[in-house]
Motif scaffolding. Structure first.
Motif, PDB file in Angstrom:
ATOM      1  N   LYS A  56       0.837  -1.201   0.000  1.00  0.00           N
ATOM      2  CA  LYS A  56       0.000   0.000   0.000  1.00  0.00           C
ATOM      3  C   LYS A  56       0.874   1.254   0.000  1.00  0.00           C
ATOM      4  O   LYS A  56       0.528   2.275  -0.593  1.00  0.00           O
ATOM      5  CB  LYS A  56      -0.932   0.018   1.211  1.00  0.00           C
ATOM      6  CG  LYS A  56      -1.718  -1.265   1.439  1.00  0.00           C
ATOM      7  CD  LYS A  56      -2.539  -1.675   0.252  1.00  0.00           C
ATOM      8  CE  LYS A  56      -3.460  -2.857   0.583  1.00  0.00           C
ATOM      9  NZ  LYS A  56      -2.742  -4.087   1.009  1.00  0.00           N
ATOM     10  N   TYR A  57       2.015   1.175   0.692  1.00  0.00           N
ATOM     11  CA  TYR A  57       2.971   2.281   0.674  1.00  0.00           C
ATOM     12  C   TYR A  57       3.416   2.559  -0.760  1.00  0.00           C
ATOM     13  O   TYR A  57       3.468   3.715  -1.203  1.00  0.00           O
ATOM     14  CB  TYR A  57       4.183   1.936   1.544  1.00  0.00           C
ATOM     15  CG  TYR A  57       5.365   2.868   1.389  1.00  0.00           C
ATOM     16  CD1 TYR A  57       5.433   4.065   2.101  1.00  0.00           C
ATOM     17  CD2 TYR A  57       6.415   2.560   0.528  1.00  0.00           C
ATOM     18  CE1 TYR A  57       6.521   4.920   1.962  1.00  0.00           C
ATOM     19  CE2 TYR A  57       7.496   3.400   0.373  1.00  0.00           C
ATOM     20  CZ  TYR A  57       7.554   4.583   1.094  1.00  0.00           C
ATOM     21  OH  TYR A  57       8.625   5.429   0.946  1.00  0.00           O
ATOM     22  N   ASP A  58       3.743   1.490  -1.477  1.00  0.00           N
ATOM     23  CA  ASP A  58       4.194   1.643  -2.858  1.00  0.00           C
ATOM     24  C   ASP A  58       3.125   2.315  -3.710  1.00  0.00           C
ATOM     25  O   ASP A  58       3.410   3.225  -4.491  1.00  0.00           O
ATOM     26  CB  ASP A  58       4.545   0.264  -3.421  1.00  0.00           C
ATOM     27  CG  ASP A  58       5.163   0.346  -4.806  1.00  0.00           C
ATOM     28  OD1 ASP A  58       6.254   0.933  -4.931  1.00  0.00           O
ATOM     29  OD2 ASP A  58       4.551  -0.167  -5.762  1.00  0.00           O
ATOM     30  N   MET A  59       1.878   1.868  -3.541  1.00  0.00           N
ATOM     31  CA  MET A  59       0.776   2.457  -4.310  1.00  0.00           C
ATOM     32  C   MET A  59       0.590   3.922  -3.958  1.00  0.00           C
ATOM     33  O   MET A  59       0.465   4.783  -4.847  1.00  0.00           O
ATOM     34  CB  MET A  59      -0.519   1.692  -4.033  1.00  0.00           C
ATOM     35  CG  MET A  59      -1.737   2.273  -4.744  1.00  0.00           C
ATOM     36  SD  MET A  59      -3.319   1.739  -4.042  1.00  0.00           S
ATOM     37  CE  MET A  59      -3.283   2.570  -2.449  1.00  0.00           C
ATOM     38  N   LEU A  60       0.561   4.238  -2.659  1.00  0.00           N
ATOM     39  CA  LEU A  60       0.340   5.622  -2.233  1.00  0.00           C
ATOM     40  C   LEU A  60       1.450   6.537  -2.745  1.00  0.00           C
ATOM     41  O   LEU A  60       1.187   7.662  -3.189  1.00  0.00           O
ATOM     42  CB  LEU A  60       0.248   5.701  -0.708  1.00  0.00           C
ATOM     43  CG  LEU A  60      -1.052   5.157  -0.105  1.00  0.00           C
ATOM     44  CD1 LEU A  60      -0.898   4.939   1.401  1.00  0.00           C
ATOM     45  CD2 LEU A  60      -2.216   6.102  -0.383  1.00  0.00           C
ATOM     46  N   MET A  61       2.694   6.074  -2.689  1.00  0.00           N
ATOM     47  CA  MET A  61       3.795   6.906  -3.160  1.00  0.00           C
ATOM     48  C   MET A  61       3.757   7.072  -4.677  1.00  0.00           C
ATOM     49  O   MET A  61       4.061   8.148  -5.200  1.00  0.00           O
ATOM     50  CB  MET A  61       5.131   6.309  -2.719  1.00  0.00           C
ATOM     51  CG  MET A  61       5.408   6.464  -1.240  1.00  0.00           C
ATOM     52  SD  MET A  61       5.508   8.199  -0.708  1.00  0.00           S
ATOM     53  CE  MET A  61       7.014   8.717  -1.505  1.00  0.00           C
ATOM     54  N   ASP A  62       3.387   6.019  -5.387  1.00  0.00           N
ATOM     55  CA  ASP A  62       3.266   6.129  -6.849  1.00  0.00           C
ATOM     56  C   ASP A  62       2.196   7.147  -7.232  1.00  0.00           C
ATOM     57  O   ASP A  62       2.411   8.002  -8.110  1.00  0.00           O
ATOM     58  CB  ASP A  62       2.917   4.766  -7.458  1.00  0.00           C
ATOM     59  CG  ASP A  62       4.128   3.853  -7.598  1.00  0.00           C
ATOM     60  OD1 ASP A  62       5.266   4.358  -7.502  1.00  0.00           O
ATOM     61  OD2 ASP A  62       3.931   2.639  -7.795  1.00  0.00           O
ATOM     62  N   ILE A  63       1.037   7.055  -6.579  1.00  0.00           N
ATOM     63  CA  ILE A  63      -0.054   7.964  -6.924  1.00  0.00           C
ATOM     64  C   ILE A  63       0.274   9.382  -6.465  1.00  0.00           C
ATOM     65  O   ILE A  63      -0.008  10.354  -7.176  1.00  0.00           O
ATOM     66  CB  ILE A  63      -1.384   7.469  -6.331  1.00  0.00           C
ATOM     67  CG1 ILE A  63      -1.743   6.101  -6.921  1.00  0.00           C
ATOM     68  CG2 ILE A  63      -2.506   8.466  -6.620  1.00  0.00           C
ATOM     69  CD1 ILE A  63      -3.014   5.487  -6.365  1.00  0.00           C
ATOM     70  N   ALA A  64       0.890   9.524  -5.287  1.00  0.00           N
ATOM     71  CA  ALA A  64       1.289  10.852  -4.813  1.00  0.00           C
ATOM     72  C   ALA A  64       2.241  11.509  -5.808  1.00  0.00           C
ATOM     73  O   ALA A  64       2.107  12.693  -6.133  1.00  0.00           O
ATOM     74  CB  ALA A  64       1.954  10.750  -3.444  1.00  0.00           C
ATOM     75  N   THR A  65       3.198  10.733  -6.303  1.00  0.00           N
ATOM     76  CA  THR A  65       4.173  11.272  -7.259  1.00  0.00           C
ATOM     77  C   THR A  65       3.493  11.650  -8.563  1.00  0.00           C
ATOM     78  O   THR A  65       3.820  12.679  -9.176  1.00  0.00           O
ATOM     79  CB  THR A  65       5.288  10.243  -7.511  1.00  0.00           C
ATOM     80  OG1 THR A  65       5.875   9.870  -6.259  1.00  0.00           O
ATOM     81  CG2 THR A  65       6.370  10.819  -8.411  1.00  0.00           C
ATOM     82  N   GLU A  66       2.513  10.840  -8.996  1.00  0.00           N
ATOM     83  CA  GLU A  66       1.771  11.207 -10.211  1.00  0.00           C
ATOM     84  C   GLU A  66       0.984  12.492  -9.997  1.00  0.00           C
ATOM     85  O   GLU A  66       0.878  13.321 -10.907  1.00  0.00           O
ATOM     86  CB  GLU A  66       0.822  10.082 -10.644  1.00  0.00           C
ATOM     87  CG  GLU A  66       0.116  10.417 -11.953  1.00  0.00           C
ATOM     88  CD  GLU A  66      -0.824   9.337 -12.449  1.00  0.00           C
ATOM     89  OE1 GLU A  66      -1.529   9.587 -13.453  1.00  0.00           O
ATOM     90  OE2 GLU A  66      -0.864   8.242 -11.846  1.00  0.00           O
TER      91      GLU A  66
END
Length: 310
Positions: A56-66
């Motif tokens: 979930k961390y990976d997903m949140l950071m990916d979407i935050a960066t987008e």
């Protein structure tokens, strides 16, 4: 670590200058439903998820960066819509392009009105994006929802994507520039994609309702209070069974009478609920223990290291 690629994620273009719409578009730059809010929200939420829920961390950071890349798209579009107004504001001659854009007394007064409506945009920032909404209200950390509980945070994120989508829908009604509309449609569609990602992530956390760990008191989970006078409306929110707990709704037609008869609801008894009070308390303890272990077991005892550098 972050890297910045100089190419925008989407090929943002404008057909012609439009300072008025540029000011409106600030809503998605520094507004309550804008891209900066989304980026900071998901970025902040990711910290609590890092060790217990690395996926979930990976997903949140990916979407935050987008979302940061979307902020760049919005900022670039605002700048292009202003068509070099920043430079024109430095030209004090009466023949400057900005003065030609607002010919006549009415045009000049209109420009002054726009500057007064959002003084930071023209009077301070010179037409470049400012970290405010369309009315000049500064961006605030209060916009960010982060509770350290994924079942709550992900629902906040779903709501955030929904609000951002509808804002883009509204904004598209205020421009006739086909290139700008294409950019807004891309940004709006990414909100749809992110909404689905958060929904899917939430579904992997079982159980996830009610949010958090403590179960609702069965005396009150399926009560619907008819709190208004006049013609009553019935629907799946107050008749049939509740969608998530599967409990038959108990329609309280006269709340005042029931409150009096039950000593202010303290003596209310569960009726057709999924669990008894003891069962609800037992489940609360079970989920509490499970969630606590997930977090504690993910955090090493003694020295802790955020990243590995293989």
């Amino acid at each position: 670590m972050f890297y910045h690629a100089k190419e925008l994620q989407f090929n943002a273009r404008v057909s012609k200058p439009d300072p008025k719409f540029a000011s409106l578009l600030l809503e998605q730059f520094g507004g309550v439903n804008g891209e900066l809010k989304a980026a900071m929200q998901y970025f902040t939420q990711a910290f609590a998820a890092r060790q217990p829920y690395p996926d979930k961390y990976d997903m949140l950071m990916d979407i935050a960066t987008e979302e940061f890349s979307h902020l760049e798209i919005v900022g670039a579009t605002i700048q292009m819509l202003m068509n070099g107004v920043n430079g024109e504001l430095k030209d004090i001659s009466e023949q400057s392009e900005i003065m030609q854009m607002v010919t006549g007394k009415a045009g000049k007064e209109g420009l002054i009105h726009d500057a007064m409506t959002n003084p930071l945009f023209l009077g301070v920032s010179g037409g470049s994006p400012s970290v405010t909404n369309s009315q000049g209200v500064p961006w605030s950390g209060y916009y960010v929802d982060a509770n350290g509980e994924l079942t709550v945070d992900l629902r906040s994120d779903i709501a955030a994507e929904s609000r951002a989508k509808i804002t883009y829908e509204y904004l598209m009604q205020f421009t006739d520039d086909p290139d700008v509309k294409e950019t807004l449609k891309f940004l709006m569609t990414r909100e749809v994609a992110h909404h689905q990602m958060f929904e899917a992530a939430l579904a992997t956390l079982e159980p996830n309702f009610p949010p958090g760990v403590v179960q609702g008191d069965p005396r009150y989970t399926n009560l619907y209070f008819n709190m208004s006078q006049g013609e009553d409306a019935r629907g799946p929110w107050n008749e049939g069974v509740s969608p998530l707990l599967g409990e038959p709704w108990q329609y309280i037609d006269d709340p005042r009478q029931v409150v009096r008869e039950t000593n202010g609801l303290r003596d209310q008894q569960p009726q057709d609920t999924a669990m008894s009070k003891d069962e609800a308390e037992k489940k609360s303890k079970e989920i509490s223990s499970m969630r606590s272990k997930e977090v504690k077991n993910a955090v090493p005892k003694g020295s802790n290291q955020w990243s590995k550098y293989d």
